[in-house]
Scaffold this active site. Structure first.
Site, mmCIF file in Angstrom:
data_model
loop_
_atom_site.group_PDB
_atom_site.id
_atom_site.type_symbol
_atom_site.label_atom_id
_atom_site.label_comp_id
_atom_site.label_asym_id
_atom_site.label_seq_id
_atom_site.Cartn_x
_atom_site.Cartn_y
_atom_site.Cartn_z
ATOM 1 N N GLY A 76 0.621 -1.288 -0.139
ATOM 2 C CA GLY A 76 -0.189 0.209 -0.020
ATOM 3 C C GLY A 76 0.851 1.445 0.189
ATOM 4 N N ASN A 77 2.034 1.259 0.685
ATOM 5 C CA ASN A 77 2.815 2.294 0.695
ATOM 6 C C ASN A 77 3.457 2.576 -0.585
ATOM 7 O OD1 ASN A 77 2.704 3.175 3.613
ATOM 8 N ND2 ASN A 77 3.810 1.116 3.885
ATOM 9 N N LYS A 128 -0.977 -3.380 13.802
ATOM 10 C CA LYS A 128 -0.887 -3.008 12.408
ATOM 11 C C LYS A 128 -0.934 -1.542 11.971
ATOM 12 C CE LYS A 128 -0.975 -3.947 7.816
ATOM 13 N NZ LYS A 128 0.083 -4.478 7.095
ATOM 14 N N LYS A 134 -1.464 -7.878 3.994
ATOM 15 C CA LYS A 134 -1.910 -8.181 2.848
ATOM 16 C C LYS A 134 -0.971 -9.293 2.292
ATOM 17 C CE LYS A 134 1.564 -6.295 0.130
ATOM 18 N NZ LYS A 134 2.766 -6.029 1.157
ATOM 19 N N LYS A 182 6.610 -10.114 5.447
ATOM 20 C CA LYS A 182 6.873 -10.646 4.148
ATOM 21 C C LYS A 182 7.442 -12.056 4.177
ATOM 22 C CE LYS A 182 7.027 -6.109 1.878
ATOM 23 N NZ LYS A 182 6.513 -5.506 2.893
#
Length: 309
Positions: A11-12, A127, A211, A273
């Protein structure tokens, strides 16, 4: 040989305003369409941390100013972010496909993701979402709105919300049907809208699913050959920022778990990740962590970090 690939965009990386995002996704679309042009089936997931935070704060501020009748519940904020980010992505990817003479539909699926209402994450918000603030502003917002604000990776203070683990993707059959029909699908945006099941019904719950974990679950459910988690660096590094920094072309699941335990990866950036990559690799797929510009090379094994059993 073509592959079914789930791509997880951060998103960033999508910009701080809708206008900035619309310009950025025009460039983001090019390496994605490169993969499609090579004959791969591509499914796109994306983050929404900055965007859902801005929507939530904006709606709350408007409600306080009596400009609207009430603020917006958090699940609905997530759905709104899925809609507008998905629109930008499908618009940019569709335009890039058309420019190359490729006839292929692109569709966004507003996606619910099942979580456990007893997930311990609900008692420990972690988060980060929304904008960065200095300490004084963060403390004022926390006092006024009751938000939990924490320092995030030396970049300032941000609101944090619960981040439960995904159990299932409710619309998985719809997503699979679209993929099988040849459509490019954008789904589990922002990790999906978190829902819990009670008395046979689904209810939205205030949280943001990471995500990368949602992308790994989706990749498992649609039987993807590869999960490509995109980040700002070409490869995962251990001893980051130290004289003995080392970039890794591959990691076994056992190696990756050991590096996680040793604290090589920052909780707000690389750690989720790597953990998501471990999760997908354990299901039998190939997980790759790479930069957007090298996504094509990473799928061919020429760049990025491959995580495997």
């Amino acid at each position: 040989m073509s592959k079914r690939i789930v791509i997880a965009l951060g998103g960033n990386a999508l910009g701080n305003t809708p206008y900035e995002q619309l310009a950025l996704v025009t460039e983001t679309a090019k390496p994605i369409v490169d993969l499609i042009e090579q004959g791969n089936e591509v499914i796109i997931a994306h983050g929404n941390g900055p965007q859902v935070g801005m929507i939530n704060l904006g709606m709350g501020t408007a409600a306080e100013a009596k400009a609207i009748k009430s603020d917006m519940p958090f699940p609905e904020c997530g759905a709104m972010s899925q809609g507008y980010i998905g629109y930008h992505l499908q618009n940019a990817i569709g335009n890039e496909l058309a420019a190359r003479g490729i006839s292929k539909d692109v569709a966004t699926v507003v996606t619910q993701v099942l979580v456990d209402e007893n997930d311990p994450a609900f008692k420990n918000p972690t988060k980060p979402i929304g904008s960065f603030y200095d300490k004084e502003t963060a403390e004022r917002i926390a006092a006024e709105k009751g938000y939990t604000m924490v320092e995030d990776a030396g970049r300032g203070y941000r609101q944090v919300v619960p981040s439960p683990k995904p159990i299932d993707v409710i619309e998985k059959n719809t997503v699979s049907a679209l993929i099988n029909s040849g459509c490019v699908v954008i789904t589990v945006g922002g990790g999906g809208i978190p829902v819990v099941r009670k008395d046979g019904k689904l209810y939205g719950t205030p949280a943001v699913i990471d995500k990368d974990f949602a992308s790994a679950k989706l990749a498992e459910l649609v039987k993807a050959d590869a999960l490509v988690i995109l980040t700002a660096v070409d490869r995962v590094c251990i001893h980051w920022g130290k004289p003995n920094q080392e970039s890794l072309a591959e990691m076994t699941v056992a190696d990756a778990e050991k590096y996680c335990q040793e604290g090589h990866f920052a909780p707000g950036s690389m750690l989720p990740k790597v953990k998501a990559a471990i999760s997908f690799a354990q299901s039998g797929g190939q997980a790759i962590i790479a930069s957007l510009e090298n996504a094509g090379a990473a799928v061919k094994g020429e760049s990025g970090t491959i995580v495997h059993l």
